[in-house]
Motif scaffolding. Structure first.
Motif, PDB file in Angstrom:
ATOM      1  N   ASP A 182       0.833  -1.204   0.000  1.00 30.05           N
ATOM      2  CA  ASP A 182       0.000   0.000   0.000  1.00 30.05           C
ATOM      3  C   ASP A 182       0.874   1.264   0.000  1.00 30.05           C
ATOM      4  O   ASP A 182       0.600   2.233  -0.711  1.00 30.05           O
ATOM      5  CB  ASP A 182      -0.899  -0.013   1.237  1.00 30.05           C
ATOM      6  CG  ASP A 182      -2.149   0.841   1.041  1.00 30.05           C
ATOM      7  OD1 ASP A 182      -2.623   0.907  -0.106  1.00 30.05           O
ATOM      8  OD2 ASP A 182      -2.604   1.444   2.021  1.00 30.05           O
ATOM      9  N   LYS A 183       1.953   1.210   0.779  1.00 30.24           N
ATOM     10  CA  LYS A 183       2.825   2.384   0.921  1.00 30.24           C
ATOM     11  C   LYS A 183       3.696   2.604  -0.310  1.00 30.24           C
ATOM     12  O   LYS A 183       3.780   3.701  -0.849  1.00 30.24           O
ATOM     13  CB  LYS A 183       3.698   2.204   2.165  1.00 30.24           C
ATOM     14  CG  LYS A 183       4.648   3.356   2.426  1.00 30.24           C
ATOM     15  CD  LYS A 183       5.459   3.096   3.694  1.00 30.24           C
ATOM     16  CE  LYS A 183       6.437   4.240   3.941  1.00 30.24           C
ATOM     17  NZ  LYS A 183       7.280   3.984   5.139  1.00 30.24           N
ATOM     18  N   SER A 243       1.310   9.951  -4.828  1.00 30.18           N
ATOM     19  CA  SER A 243       0.923  10.919  -3.806  1.00 30.18           C
ATOM     20  C   SER A 243       0.969  12.347  -4.313  1.00 30.18           C
ATOM     21  O   SER A 243       0.115  13.156  -3.967  1.00 30.18           O
ATOM     22  CB  SER A 243       1.831  10.763  -2.584  1.00 30.18           C
ATOM     23  OG  SER A 243       3.183  10.969  -2.967  1.00 30.18           O
ATOM     24  N   ASN A 291       1.020   1.817  -3.939  1.00 30.38           N
ATOM     25  CA  ASN A 291      -0.194   2.618  -4.139  1.00 30.38           C
ATOM     26  C   ASN A 291      -0.023   4.092  -3.819  1.00 30.38           C
ATOM     27  O   ASN A 291      -0.710   4.928  -4.389  1.00 30.38           O
ATOM     28  CB  ASN A 291      -1.342   2.069  -3.272  1.00 30.38           C
ATOM     29  CG  ASN A 291      -1.699   0.659  -3.666  1.00 30.38           C
ATOM     30  OD1 ASN A 291      -1.451   0.250  -4.794  1.00 30.38           O
ATOM     31  ND2 ASN A 291      -2.266  -0.098  -2.731  1.00 30.38           N
ATOM     32  N   GLN A 292       0.857   4.421  -2.883  1.00 28.20           N
ATOM     33  CA  GLN A 292       0.914   5.803  -2.404  1.00 28.20           C
ATOM     34  C   GLN A 292       2.097   6.597  -2.944  1.00 28.20           C
ATOM     35  O   GLN A 292       1.915   7.666  -3.510  1.00 28.20           O
ATOM     36  CB  GLN A 292       0.954   5.820  -0.868  1.00 28.20           C
ATOM     37  CG  GLN A 292      -0.323   5.312  -0.248  1.00 28.20           C
ATOM     38  CD  GLN A 292      -0.224   5.233   1.267  1.00 28.20           C
ATOM     39  OE1 GLN A 292       0.533   5.972   1.882  1.00 28.20           O
ATOM     40  NE2 GLN A 292      -0.996   4.341   1.862  1.00 28.20           N
TER      41      GLN A 292
END
Length: 662
Positions: A89-90, A98, A93-94
């Motif tokens: 996720d980190k 971001s 996805n981010q």
């Protein structure tokens, strides 16, 4: 439980931007994904060293690349530290998305990837250059971690769920788009791996899934056929002698092991390249083999420099000085730049000083400040220090060879000199270090320095340095020099013209003159009086201009010591250099004579020669024109080729003159 998410960006699709700006060479997605796998393994090994992970005894750390043309897939598998759901996720996805909105707004009008340095941290996204869909299956080394499955079709949506594969490590599968199916081809993938990953630190294996399936099916069919035959044979034996003894278990294991060994895969890379080893542990044969293998050059290099530095930055490498067979302007070397054994590019001029690009070699600098696509460098000051260090090491090697092994230095000089002279022109610091070690091959085949030449001839030609650019064309002048005990040096490469101009700038009193640029006083015997000089010059100028039909011909008369020399052509050094410069730069195809830059030639005639005396004494002589033309052509031939028309006339005239003798 399956979880879906939306990548929070206001653009319809981030991936076209990645494709346009982030990566200029499509092939490098293979490098990026394999590099990520190597990084994952390296991190796991560090954790083991720190005591945070207990390594599995006998486990081989490796990267496996699977390709299937049938399924249109390419898969990269590593047995590194893997990721948890939180880490996926980190990091997936981010991080990359971001700041995507700001990124798009800021860079949508930019055209070069140098402006997006640092915005993306993972080469993983290069996968979308060739794939319509990408999946990740990963399992962390952490105890109790659940395996994770991630999928994205290159749009703004992704899917995450728990995976069934609980083997530590990460598998990334690319579902190739129709334009990139070449990357499911075994030979194409191996070609890219050989280019970018040939020296990565962990073994890389390639598996052709289609071929494996075919072979597995074939073996299964063969096994079934074999089992049928054995079953029939066993039944027959049982009928005759009862129970037959079973095959020895050890023998069966031995057969299985032999079969397995036959099928053992070989890695595509060398995990311990020569430049990573201690120079003391490397043999000459290994250096030569490495050179010939990497650069596909069957010739042996002259010598090499093994770079090995840990402070103030980490840098290793080998620079080879190749055997030079061509003129300088046809030379082309290759310096391969690596970052932690990952190939970055050839001949990056920010790191490699320009003059060293004539060499062949490899340089590995883990501290290089690369951007994410690894195609550009950041932090010019740091890179300049690396470049300066490489230059210093090359200068140290050369000067050390001169001091400690001058015989080899002289033996290599003809091959080294164009490269060193180019270095002196391009790098002032290098030039200063090499000043006292520049050699010149003289008329007698001996190697001397410029100060030695000037000291030797200070009484004969003061601060003039005579040089030979073409041994054949200037043979007459060479013989004249030798007869008078005068010296000259060979300067036969294209680099020599700008180099001697550079030397003249650094040594104000020194003047370089080609051996045919002027008739030195040493060749002249008893001086003619002013009256004689004027009389002879007037008479001979008129005769030669009339005979040759050249009103612009400049004639000079001297009383030479050697009466067998009848005529010599001299060419002004300044005008000749100007002509050569204009030829090099083409000057838009303009005629140099428009600017008065034609080669200023002077025909020097020897008043002591019988043929010249004949012309002086017989102004209306029957054969005067024939002799004038012959003397002029002979002087030109000793300097340069005649034109086709003039050569035809020269041959006919020579035959006519021989006819007169008989």
């Amino acid at each position: 439980m399956e979880r879906q998410g939306n990548l929070s960006i206001n653009s319809d699709n981030i991936f076209p931007i990645i494709k346009k700006w982030l990566y200029s060479d499509q092939d490098i997605f293979i490098r990026e994904l394999i590099s990520n796998g190597c990084d994952a393994i390296t991190k796991l090994k560090k954790l083991a060293v720190m005591g945070d992970y207990e390594e599995v005894e006998g486990e081989e750390y490796k990267i496996e690349v699977y390709a299937s043309a049938k399924d249109k897939t390419l898969t990269f598998v590593d047995n590194g530290l893997g990721m948890t759901e939180e880490e996926v996720d980190k990091y997936i996805n981010q991080i990359a998305f971001s700041g995507a909105t700001d990124f798009i707004n800021k860079y949508k009008d930019k055209a070069g990837d140098e402006q997006i340095i640092g915005h993306f941290g993972l080469g993983f996204y290069s996968a979308f250059m060739v794939a319509d869909k990408v999946t990740i299956e990963t399992c962390s080394y952490k105890e109790g971690a659940k395996p994770v499955y991630w999928e994205c079709d290159g749009g703004t949506n992704y899917t995450m769920s728990e995976s069934d594969d609980d083997i530590r490590g990460t598998a990334i599968t690319l579902y190739l788009n129709e334009d990139c199916l070449e990357y499911a081809n075994e030979y194409r993938v191996k070609e890219v791996i050989q280019k970018y990953c040939a020296f990565m630190p962990y073994n890389i294996y390639f598996i052709n899934e289609d071929k494996e399936e075919e072979e597995a099916a074939k073996k299964e069919a063969e096994k079934k056929e074999k089992d049928k035959v054995i079953e029939v044979d066993t039944t027959q034996e049982d009928e005759l002698v009862g129970d037959a003894p079973k095959k020895d278990e050890a023998e069966e294991k031995k057969e299985d092991a032999t079969e397995e060994k036959k099928e053992e895969r070989k890695p595509l890379n060398d995990t311990n390249p020569l430049w990573m080893r201690n120079p003391k542990d490397c043999t000459d044969e290994q250096y030569i083999d490495f050179y010939q293998h990497v650069f596909l050059d069957f010739k042996k290099p002259l010598f090499w420099i093994h770079l090995n530095m840990d402070y103030p930055f980490n840098l290793k490498g080998i620079l080879y000085f190749p055997k030079i067979n061509t003129q300088y302007d046809q030379l082309e070397g290759t310096i391969k730049l690596y970052n932690n054994q990952v190939f970055i590019a050839d001949n990056i001029k920010e790191v490699i000083p320009e003059f060293l690009l004539l060499l062949k070699g490899v340089i590995d600098c883990p501290d290089l400040p690369l951007n994410v696509s690894r195609s550009a460098l950041q932090n010019d000051g740091f890179v300049k220090k690396i470049s300066d260090y490489i230059t210093k090491k090359v200068a140290d090697k050369l000067t050390g060879m001169y001091k400690n092994n001058k015989e080899d230095y002289e033996k290599y000089w003809d091959d080294l000199s164009p490269f060193i002279k180019f270095g002196c022109l391009k790098d002032e610091k290098f030039c200063d270090k090499m000043t006292d070690y520049m050699l010149f091959k003289d008329i007698n085949g001996k190697y001397i320095t410029l100060p030695e030449y000037l000291e030797e001839g200070k009484e004969k030609y003061e601060n003039k340095v005579f040089y030979i650019s073409d041994e054949v064309a200037q043979s007459q002048y060479i013989n004249m020099f030798k007869e008078e005990g005068m010296n000259a040096v060979y300067l036969t490469h294209n680099i020599d013209n700008p180099y001697i101009t550079h030397l003249e700038g650094k040594n104000e009193n020194v003047k370089f003159l080609r051996i045919d640029a002027d008739l030195a006083d040493n060749f002249v015997g008893e001086k003619l009086t002013e009256e004689q000089t004027k009389e002879y010059t007037d008479k001979l100028s008129e005769a030669f201009k009339k005979a040759t039909g050249n009103d612009k011909l400049v004639v000079k008369v001297e009383s030479m010591k050697n009466e067998n020399v009848s005529s010599v052509l001299t060419v002004s050094e300044e005008s000749r250099r100007m002509m050569e410069m204009m030829r090099v730069y083409n000057m838009g195809g303009m005629d140099p004579n428009m600017f008065g830059a034609g080669e200023a030639e002077t025909l020097v005639l020897n008043a002591n020669n019988k043929l010249v005396k004949y012309i002086l004494d017989n102004p209306e002589g029957e054969y005067k024109d024939m002799i004038c033309n012959q003397l002029y052509d002979l002087a030109v031939l000793a300097n340069k080729p005649l034109s086709a028309e003039k050569m035809t006339a020269f041959v006919k005239r020579s035959n006519d003159l021989l006819g007169l003798l008989i």
